[in-house]
Design an enzyme around this catalytic site. Structure first.
Site, PDB file in Angstrom:
ATOM      1  CD  GLU A   1      -1.997  -2.174   1.415  1.00 18.43           C
ATOM      2  OE1 GLU A   1      -0.592  -2.954   1.410  1.00 18.43           O
ATOM      3  OE2 GLU A   1      -2.399  -3.404   0.607  1.00 18.43           O
TER       4      GLU A   1
ATOM      5  CG  HIS B   1     -11.678  -7.478   6.098  1.00 19.91           C
ATOM      6  ND1 HIS B   1     -10.522  -8.751   6.696  1.00 19.91           N
ATOM      7  CD2 HIS B   1     -11.113  -7.598   4.804  1.00 19.91           C
ATOM      8  CE1 HIS B   1      -9.925  -8.968   6.566  1.00 19.91           C
ATOM      9  NE2 HIS B   1      -9.761  -8.540   5.169  1.00 19.91           N
TER      10      HIS B   1
END
Ligand SMILES: Cc1ncc(C[n+]2csc(CCOP(=O)(O)OP(=O)(O)O)c2C)c(N)n1
Ligand SMILES: [Mg+2]
Lengths: 324, 337
Positions: free
Chosen positions: A62, A131
């Site tokens: 990322e 999540h």
């Protein structure tokens, strides 16, 4: 004028398609966005159409995705990085907070970072701690970042089109719970929804409910089902939020509550409460209330207890209306 | 192998390893099919990685620490974690030691020296380095093993951990379970060099092994553990296997790859194990069949048993954020319930 029934995934997909076709400098980069079409299928078909150099399957990093996107943005490209889940953005946080957000300022305006970072956020899909997070406050707290969250397919397209012309870094938070929740008429042609402008989803006189993203349909259905005479404001842009629209509505209704699923403490609800306390105290007939996720990590099995729901919203509505 | 054990010992050790692999495989099949029936929310299958994990586990002692990732069911089973613990976690039921807080496949088994699993990949690696530092400082006779996938080697966490472990010369094994895919990205697109070779750049020892063969993996792991235990510093093992299943129950690999190694084919770690054990005369087809049906029976039985356990109580959601619940959380608890 032609239009189609689309859900949010389809609306974003077709807008990205439009962006790639119209402007050669638009580049998409992220994990599993190409061959696979994205874990939520938002970028389905785009690599096949525009090639692997413009719809880039990135290695698992990322920090690299965001850092590279910033570098691309500084050099004439219009990068649209995707972070697979907002929860995984944090290893790139330095790039966002110390690079993307500060480049314009630290260079005296010589450099700017026109990138749109898309990422699914929020709960309601049984994703547990990692999540499900709603991190908008981290980004909104960072001077230099613009934070947007659409609540439906139509707005998603209009906001994304405006974002394409925007010259500063945008965090585009897509409420994953709503990705396929509803279809609506979305015009085929290009249209814009201005950044920084809220929408009045429903007019009302008794109280103002300020919300955004994933919570909008919930608030709407709670209000309609219980026949509450509430005005609902969908911020659409979280930062800079539309202070004018909030103020106007609250001056009319005299009661305000903020609904978001992110944790309460120092969430957007805190900011908006302070804003109203400073500017509308004379108009307020009751305390400003917040219906939010609690200040705990996001649990898996007990997710339904964590999320704001109709019961919690109506309890707050009752409290506001009964306040003397 | 024979230099380590007498024949009977070796037979027992190898059969226990095989039996763990079988139990893991049956467990995997059960959870995948239960997910399709809506009885489980999500799962990351481990099929194809049994030999890698069991081979390394065989080289460890009880007190050694494991900082594992979400795909390490065979590792846990081989180290004695009862499948009830795994099932309770997957179901997020009221008996789960983490109180149903984590998504399935994020196990906790503290008493068996496994660390609690997080989702962000490779974030366990720097923690494992810290654990190894503590071991060294306290002069304990332990090693740390930390596991992760091929995709995870692209992260800053991997780099930081490899560098730090080498700089401080720590007793740690980095086990890269190279199943050749990171969701849809093949390993050739993840990195330009073979993973084991990265070790040298950090000053660690790197080694590659056929992770489909539990005996090969055991051999390499044993050397690595000896090395780490004797103060010679970190080892990076690249164990090459293949992710036979989808990335997770939400994934559809037909979108991005054609079939590689399939279950029951000659590269399937279980098939290889059976061949090896038959060559050693440690097992017969009859015994294999018996072990398989016994493993299946156990898994079915335990699954049904654990499924009856009710969910955690709503008020437990507010515990463990801090040691002492803050007044803020206390108030929120009152509002939610
Ligand atoms: C930091 C981070 N980014 C993205 C994800 C989403 N994700 C989960 S698993 C995975 C691929 C991991 O591949 P690999 O490391 O090879 O392990 P494998 O799943 O193949 O065992 C990705 C991208 C994540 N969990 N963490
Ligand atoms: Mg992998």
């Amino acid at each position: 004028m032609t239009s189609r029934q689309l859900n949010m995934v389809q609306a974003i997909n077709s807008t990205l398609d439009f962006a790639l076709s119209k402007n050669d400098s638009v580049v998409l980069l992220g994990e599993d966005i190409g061959r696979d079409g994205g874990v939520f299928r938002v970028t389905e078909g785009l690599q096949a159409k525009y090639g692997a150099e413009r719809v880039i399957d990135m290695p698992l990093v990322e920090l690299g995705i965001v850092g590279m996107a910033i570098g691309m943005a500084l050099n004439g490209l219009k990068p649209i990085p995707e972070i697979q889940f907002q929860d995984f953005i944090f290893t790139a946080f330095d790039q966002l907070v110390n690079q993307a957000a500060k480049l314009r300022y630290r260079s005296g305006g010589q450099y700017n970072v026109p990138m749109i970072l898309r990422t699914p956020y929020g709960g309601g899909i049984k994703g547990g701690l990692y999540h499900s997070q709603s991190g908008e406050a981290y980004f909104a707290h960072t001077a230099g970042l613009t934070v947007i969250s659409p609540s439906n397919a139509y707005d998603a397209k209009g906001l994304l089109i405006s974002s394409l012309e925007y010259e500063d870094p945008i965090i585009f938070l897509e409420p994953k719970k709503l990705y396929r929740a509803a279809k609506m008429e979305v015009p085929d042609e290009e249209y814009k929804i201005p950044i920084g402008k809220a929408s009045i989803v429903r007019e009302g006189d008794d109280l103002t409910i300020i919300t955004y993203g994933s919570m909008v349909p919930l608030v709407n259905s709670a209000v309609e089902k219980n026949k509450v005479n509430a005005e609902i404001i969908d911020l659409r842009t979280i930062m800079p939020y539309d202070g004018e629209a909030i103020l106007q509505s609250v001056k009319k209704t005299g009661r305000a509550m903020i609904v978001h699923e992110a944790p309460r403490t120092l969430g957007m609800g805190s900011e908006i409460s302070a804003f109203l306390a400073e500017r509308a105290i004379d108009y307020l007939m009751a305390p400003i209330l917040r219906v939010t996720g609690p200040d705990t990590p996001f649990p898996y099995r007990l997710e339904d207890y964590y999320m704001p729901n109709e019961r919690k919203i109506m309890k707050a509505v009752g409290k506001l209306m009964e306040f003397r | 192998m024979t230099e380590d054990f007498n024949d009977q010992e070796e037979k027992d050790v190898f059969l226990r390893a095989y039996s763990s692999m079988i139990l893991s495989r049956m467990f995997d099949k059960k959870i995948v099919s239960a997910q399709r029936q809506g009885r489980v929310g999500f799962y990351t299958p481990t099929i194809g990685q049994e030999a890698t994990q069991v081979g390394v586990s065989m080289a460890l002692k009880k007190g050694d620490l494991v900082y594992e990732y979400y795909r390490d069911v065979p590792f846990m089973i081989h180290r004695g974690v009862p499948i009830e613990i795994l099932l309770d976690q997957i179901m997020g039921n009221g008996e789960d030691s983490a109180k149903g807080r984590q998504m399935p496949s994020h196990y906790n088994a503290k008493e068996y020296n496994f660390m609690s699993v997080q989702s962000p990949v490779a974030a366990n690696l720097p923690l494992a380095v810290g654990a190894a530092y503590a071991i060294k400082l306290r002069k304990e006779d332990k090693v740390v093993v930390t596991t992760f996938g091929d995709g995870s080697t692209s992260t800053p966490d991997f780099h930081a951990a490899m560098n730090l472990a080498s700089v401080f010369n720590l007793p740690i094994i980095f086990l890269c379970e190279n199943n050749q895919w990171a969701i849809s990205l093949p390993v050739e697109k993840q990195t330009k060099v073979e993973i084991w070779k990265k070790a040298e750049a950090y000053g660690a020892h790197g080694v590659k092994v056929d992770g489909n063969d539990f005996l090969e993996t055991f051999k390499v792991a044993k050397e690595a553990v000896e090395r780490a235990r004797s103060g010679k510093g970190p080892v990076l093992i690249e164990a090459v296997s293949y992710r036979i299943g989808p990335h997770s129950t939400s994934d559809d690999p037909s979108k991005y790859r054609s079939e590689g190694i399939t279950e029951g084919s000659e590269k399937d770690p279980i098939v290889i194990a059976e061949k090896r054990l038959k060559e050693l005369d440690y097992i017969t087809d009859e015994v294999i069949d018996k072990m398989k049906s016994e493993a299946k029976r156990i898994v079915d039985e335990k699954f049904d048993e654990r499924e009856k356990i009710p969910p955690p109580k709503p008020e437990t959601m507010f515990d463990d954020v801090y040691k002492e619940m803050t007044w803020i959380i206390k108030e929120e608890k009152g509002e939610v319930l």
